[in-house]
Motif scaffolding. Sequence first.
Motif, mmCIF file in Angstrom:
data_model
loop_
_atom_site.group_PDB
_atom_site.id
_atom_site.type_symbol
_atom_site.label_atom_id
_atom_site.label_comp_id
_atom_site.label_asym_id
_atom_site.label_seq_id
_atom_site.Cartn_x
_atom_site.Cartn_y
_atom_site.Cartn_z
ATOM 1 N N ASP A 58 28.297 34.404 38.525
ATOM 2 C CA ASP A 58 28.829 34.153 37.185
ATOM 3 C C ASP A 58 29.053 35.451 36.411
ATOM 4 O OD1 ASP A 58 29.516 32.190 35.189
ATOM 5 O OD2 ASP A 58 27.730 32.796 34.114
ATOM 6 N N VAL A 59 28.216 36.456 36.644
ATOM 7 C CA VAL A 59 28.318 37.702 35.868
ATOM 8 C C VAL A 59 28.676 38.882 36.770
ATOM 9 C CG1 VAL A 59 26.691 36.902 34.120
ATOM 10 C CG2 VAL A 59 25.832 38.170 36.078
ATOM 11 N N LYS A 60 29.328 38.568 37.879
ATOM 12 C CA LYS A 60 29.657 39.626 38.842
ATOM 13 C C LYS A 60 30.505 40.724 38.187
ATOM 14 C CE LYS A 60 31.789 40.031 43.375
ATOM 15 N NZ LYS A 60 32.878 39.458 44.138
ATOM 16 N N ASP A 61 31.389 40.319 37.310
ATOM 17 C CA ASP A 61 32.284 41.304 36.696
ATOM 18 C C ASP A 61 31.600 42.126 35.599
ATOM 19 O OD1 ASP A 61 34.334 40.803 38.359
ATOM 20 O OD2 ASP A 61 35.455 39.502 37.010
ATOM 21 N N TRP A 62 30.340 41.839 35.302
ATOM 22 C CA TRP A 62 29.629 42.591 34.264
ATOM 23 C C TRP A 62 28.904 43.802 34.848
ATOM 24 C CZ3 TRP A 62 26.612 38.682 30.657
ATOM 25 C CH2 TRP A 62 27.478 37.636 30.288
ATOM 26 N N GLN A 63 28.920 43.884 36.177
ATOM 27 C CA GLN A 63 28.111 44.860 36.907
ATOM 28 C C GLN A 63 28.041 46.264 36.314
ATOM 29 O OE1 GLN A 63 29.136 45.410 41.097
ATOM 30 N NE2 GLN A 63 28.928 43.194 41.284
ATOM 31 N N GLN A 64 29.179 46.758 35.846
ATOM 32 C CA GLN A 64 29.156 48.137 35.352
ATOM 33 C C GLN A 64 28.330 48.264 34.088
ATOM 34 O OE1 GLN A 64 33.391 48.717 35.151
ATOM 35 N NE2 GLN A 64 33.245 50.293 36.732
ATOM 36 N N ALA A 65 28.111 47.152 33.405
ATOM 37 C CA ALA A 65 27.287 47.186 32.195
ATOM 38 C C ALA A 65 25.859 46.763 32.508
ATOM 39 C CB ALA A 65 27.876 46.280 31.119
ATOM 40 N N VAL A 66 25.736 45.704 33.313
ATOM 41 C CA VAL A 66 24.399 45.229 33.681
ATOM 42 C C VAL A 66 24.450 44.622 35.081
ATOM 43 C CG1 VAL A 66 24.786 43.166 32.248
ATOM 44 C CG2 VAL A 66 22.482 43.663 33.054
ATOM 45 N N SER A 67 23.577 45.117 35.939
ATOM 46 C CA SER A 67 23.591 44.665 37.335
ATOM 47 C C SER A 67 22.452 43.690 37.589
ATOM 48 C CB SER A 67 23.397 45.857 38.272
ATOM 49 O OG SER A 67 24.418 46.782 38.097
ATOM 50 N N VAL A 68 22.696 42.752 38.477
ATOM 51 C CA VAL A 68 21.676 41.781 38.872
ATOM 52 C C VAL A 68 21.160 42.178 40.250
ATOM 53 C CG1 VAL A 68 21.246 39.361 39.441
ATOM 54 C CG2 VAL A 68 22.794 39.949 37.571
#
Length: 530
Positions: A58-68
């Motif tokens: 769901d948040v794969k595209d947020w990676q550069q800001a916050v990684s899971v």
Amino acid sequence: LGTAARLYTEEDPLVILSSSSLKPSVINSSSAWLVQFFSSWCGHCIQYSSTWKALAQDVKDWQQAVSVAVLDCAQEENFDICKEFSIKFYPTFRYFRAHSPDTDRGTPYRGADREIQSVRQLMVNILQNHTKLDRPDHCPPLEPYSSVELLPLLGQRSDHYTAIIIEEPDSYVGREVILDLLQYSGVEVKRALSSDLPLLDALKITTFPSVYLLHPNTTHTHLHVQKRLRFFFSSLLRTLPGVQRRLKSGSSSTSEGQMGALPDKQSTEPWRDFDRSKVYAADLESALHYLLRVELATHNTLEGEELKIFKDFVTLVAKLYPGGGSVVKLMETLSDWLLSLPLPRIPYQAVLDLVDNKMRISGVFLGAELRWVGCQGSRAGLRGYPCSLWTLFHVLTVQHDATPTALENTGLEGEAAPVLQVMRRYIRTFFGCEECGRHFEQAAAVSMEKVQDREGQILWLWNQHNMVNYRLAGSLSDDPLFPKAPWPSPSLCSSCHEEKNGVHVWNHGNVLFFLRQHYGASNMSPKYSL
Ligand code: FAD
């Protein structure tokens, strides 16, 4: 631990950390991190893994800001690091701010609610908990803008779109959409609040959340969405003309099984205008052209299992290709010829001769060149053949559903999902992209046998294709003009999309309805075809 016991694999859209990579990753990082320390023997961790994977997707595209990420404390090599980080219970959630110091052991998240929506909102809060100075390098401002800052932008020329999301103060949609668009260029998303009366007045906004769009050419309008949901806003903004996904930098990784460039003449060909809501016969003809004349032609002879798979493929297309016409006649002739041959092996040249010569005599022929339409790529080597092969098999699943008796007396009628089975064997045996074949085979082994009927067959292929889309989004084979995304998009089928507990879900009934229509015989366009 054997691989069978691993809860997370490299295929999952998250980072698997270990004793050696934990600190180098999370300490002084340009992004924030959310790490789940788990233990692969803990029952709850096992159950929870599907939620964590869905969150990561769901948040794969947020990676550069916050990684899971995850770290398995049950692996021997990780015992020491879990001790150093005082991990006593599983799962333990810790987050690390961007640029955190060497001494940071993470801030615990003890929230009782670990559902996707809550954790996602936590991630937004983590990001907002940075100052302007220590914010992740690639994270745009998440704070609301005011009318004083926004109104002067109206009517200004720009090299990109600006989308203003106006929403209630406690809504997360705006911030989520900002992060969803992080990897895209050509659009900047800003958040504003429903309490900003001068803004509402000037833009005539009365419902929330709303998106107001400033075009590069100075015009500005209210953006119409069918549903006021995060997924709809993000999808619409991603597909604005000129908005593109930034490709992963230096992405030389081959782990995604990149399709190699195909030797075709695409780059020199004129662009063919097309409608994304149609299926083009020219693409299907080109698929068969490439498959028969190029892909299979690399095999000098066909015998045994390979010959059987080829025969089944030809039979399937002869029986299910919609609309009759040249393709069906050719495939019928080929099928009859193959069945009439008592030979245990055939030289492939004989097939080529049949396709090239005999067909010409009887006036039945297959296009002599590749002519991509819906499968055109923005440059050579993108899209084309693999795109058309997916399209062909989607058409065949829908056609099998529309004409259930078509496969009688072919030897294929006994299979619960004959189209999928033939596709599986074809891809495994002949498809030129070996890595793709390996991935497809893995997926087939897990769930293809569970498909029980023709509807299930249509939906299995649709779902599997989306899994591939998720995996390949942003990779080298992703055409910036046709970015890989969950399909169908809200603009093709808005009723296919819903939200449950803040998470995007498909309405399978409506997806099935849409697929039957989209890949049905009556939606096939003859434009550019033979
Ligand atoms: P494609 O994914 O090829 O889709 C073609 C068209 O189908 C789209 O334009 C859209 O109209 C429609 N569509 C999209 N999604 C769906 C869906 N879920 N259901 C129905 N219709 C849909 N490439 C790799 O790099 N690695 C791999 O592991 C890999 N595995 C593959 C496995 C198979 C079986 C096949 C056929 C191809 C595979 N490829 C793989 C190639 C890759 O999936 C794409 O086909 C290729 O990158 C071209 O992409 P595209 O943008 O044209 O869209």
